[in-house]
Design a protein around this motif. Sequence first.
Motif, short mmCIF file in Angstrom:
data_model
loop_
_atom_site.label_atom_id
_atom_site.label_comp_id
_atom_site.label_asym_id
_atom_site.label_seq_id
_atom_site.Cartn_x
_atom_site.Cartn_y
_atom_site.Cartn_z
N GLY A 58 29.74 44.60 60.94
CA GLY A 58 31.21 44.01 60.58
C GLY A 58 31.24 42.95 59.84
N HIS A 59 30.29 41.94 59.85
CA HIS A 59 30.43 40.79 58.83
C HIS A 59 30.09 41.42 57.43
N ILE A 60 29.46 42.41 57.23
CA ILE A 60 29.11 42.79 55.83
C ILE A 60 30.23 43.69 55.35
N ALA A 61 31.06 44.59 56.28
CA ALA A 61 32.23 45.17 56.04
C ALA A 61 33.22 44.34 55.48
N TYR A 62 33.38 43.00 55.85
CA TYR A 62 34.62 42.44 55.40
C TYR A 62 33.81 41.51 54.15
N TYR A 63 33.01 40.98 54.17
CA TYR A 63 32.46 39.76 53.23
C TYR A 63 31.75 40.50 52.33
N GLY A 64 31.43 41.96 52.16
CA GLY A 64 30.57 42.41 51.42
C GLY A 64 31.53 42.86 49.80
N VAL A 65 31.73 41.63 49.25
CA VAL A 65 32.82 41.79 48.27
C VAL A 65 31.84 41.31 46.90
N SER A 66 32.09 41.81 45.68
CA SER A 66 31.61 41.47 44.35
C SER A 66 31.64 40.09 44.41
N HIS A 67 30.35 39.47 43.98
CA HIS A 67 29.94 37.95 43.66
C HIS A 67 29.52 37.41 45.18
N ILE A 81 34.40 33.16 34.49
CA ILE A 81 35.14 34.08 35.12
C ILE A 81 35.52 33.37 36.63
N PRO A 82 36.67 34.12 37.29
CA PRO A 82 36.81 33.70 38.72
C PRO A 82 35.76 34.51 39.59
N LYS A 83 35.24 33.60 40.54
CA LYS A 83 34.24 34.30 41.47
C LYS A 83 34.75 33.77 42.79
N LEU A 84 34.10 34.30 43.77
CA LEU A 84 34.41 33.89 45.33
C LEU A 84 33.14 33.77 45.91
N LYS A 85 33.20 33.27 47.35
CA LYS A 85 32.16 33.36 47.94
C LYS A 85 32.48 33.15 49.46
N THR A 86 31.80 33.56 50.38
CA THR A 86 32.19 33.38 51.86
C THR A 86 32.52 31.58 51.96
N ARG A 87 33.40 30.99 52.74
CA ARG A 87 33.81 29.80 52.85
C ARG A 87 32.80 29.24 53.66
N TYR A 145 27.41 38.69 47.45
CA TYR A 145 26.16 39.31 47.94
C TYR A 145 24.99 38.55 48.46
N ARG A 146 24.93 37.31 47.63
CA ARG A 146 24.02 36.33 48.13
C ARG A 146 24.29 35.71 49.44
N TYR A 147 25.71 35.39 49.63
CA TYR A 147 26.04 34.73 50.65
C TYR A 147 25.91 35.63 51.90
N VAL A 148 26.50 36.95 51.96
CA VAL A 148 25.94 37.69 53.02
C VAL A 148 24.63 37.89 53.41
N LYS A 149 23.75 37.85 52.20
CA LYS A 149 22.50 38.07 52.49
C LYS A 149 21.95 36.84 53.29
#
Length: 436
Positions: free
Chosen positions: A374-383, A331-337, A385-389
């Motif tokens: 603010g970071h969580i509000a933008y980068y808090g998307v499905s897949h 499946i397609p996934k994404l993560k913070t660059r 979670y680990r990178y925001v944490k």
Amino acid sequence: MTETFNKTDTILKRISWLSGQDERKCFGSLMHLFNQESLEQCFHELNGNKAVGIDGINKEAYGNNLTENIANLIERMKCMAYRPGPVRQVLIPKEGKPGATRPLGISNFEDKIIQKMTQKILEAIYEPVFLDCSHGFRPNKGCHTAIKALMDHLYANEIQTIIDIDLKNFFGTIDHKMLEALLKEKISDFTFMRYINRMFKAGVLAEGEMSVSEEGVPQGSCCSPVLSGIFAHYAIDVWIEQMIKPHCKGKICLVRYADDAVICCEFEEDAMKIRNALSKRLEQFNLQLNEEKTKLVAFDKSKARLGIKQGTFDFLGFTFYWGLSRGMWIIPKLKTRSKTIKEKLKKVKEWVRQNRHKMLLNDMWSRFRRKIGGHIAYYGVSHNYRYVKHFLNKSTKIFFKWINRRSQKRSFNWEKFTQFQQVYPLPAVRIVHPLF
């Protein structure tokens, strides 16, 4: 006043409906929408905390005699005596490019009122004709709708190649004459177009020097986003929809946010043809691709299923890649660059280091919590979670390290810092924007 507001809103809705019914509908009477009540409404909608233009007048000062000021403005517009003032240019750091800056235009407050009303009129005319692939600066659309549209297409369709598009200085190279010609296809109000033209020719004041250019819309202006959206609509979106898709072998999907765009291609041969044609198309509108950053990315779902490694691409601060679901499906996934994380952690370090002697601990921690939120509000998307944490944990450790360097004596040990966090907790990491 409310009645007139409703009347103006009703007229704008009528314009929007007519434009949606007939894409070739041309509007010839728009200046009556610049009336006392509608401009006062625009005044109240503007943010009073923004920087002031070269005249030094802010919202509070202009509002002291609001009725008289608006009446005077309308009289000047009626006799063509109103001329927008030069835009004050400031340079702000460019996200993702250390040391690089981008220009931000700051207009006089009175000009912002006219720009706001102009924005409403242009949105009423063009919002119904904009295509679904466009997400930049549109009502009820934004970065996360673009990301979801892209993820939905990748999930539901077979893909071989992604065209990762990067435009060179898009906002700064929009040709005024071309944009004016495009606007005249749907706007025949001569006075309205004269004021649009005056806005283009208002000039920019940078470092004490005045300059007037035949291209570019100032970033920061109320109506620059919709003007740039109109230009991109005709230069890219319509071309892909009407000229490219019918001549391609497979399915094509464009997802664009302002000047950031990707094209998903079912077949690699289609991607190569589009890439070659895209440069020539943009040249017709005096736009240029950033050749170094515009690339074809192997993103074949069927090969990924066979275990053949595929490429990745970046879009709106995220890296997209093929991953495995819990059921072991591709499946397609994404993560913070990763580059974005490094840059933001560096900014956190610099901010704490520079302010640790200037601010009280509680004030700094309160500001830090807002930054994390603010970071969580933008980068808090499905897949993701680990990178925001990961970002939250790293940022917190940076805060702890540098707050302890305010003096030779340590302010905290980790145990006390943990207790402090329990009393004043950071925002919880969560999925703000679910993608499925």
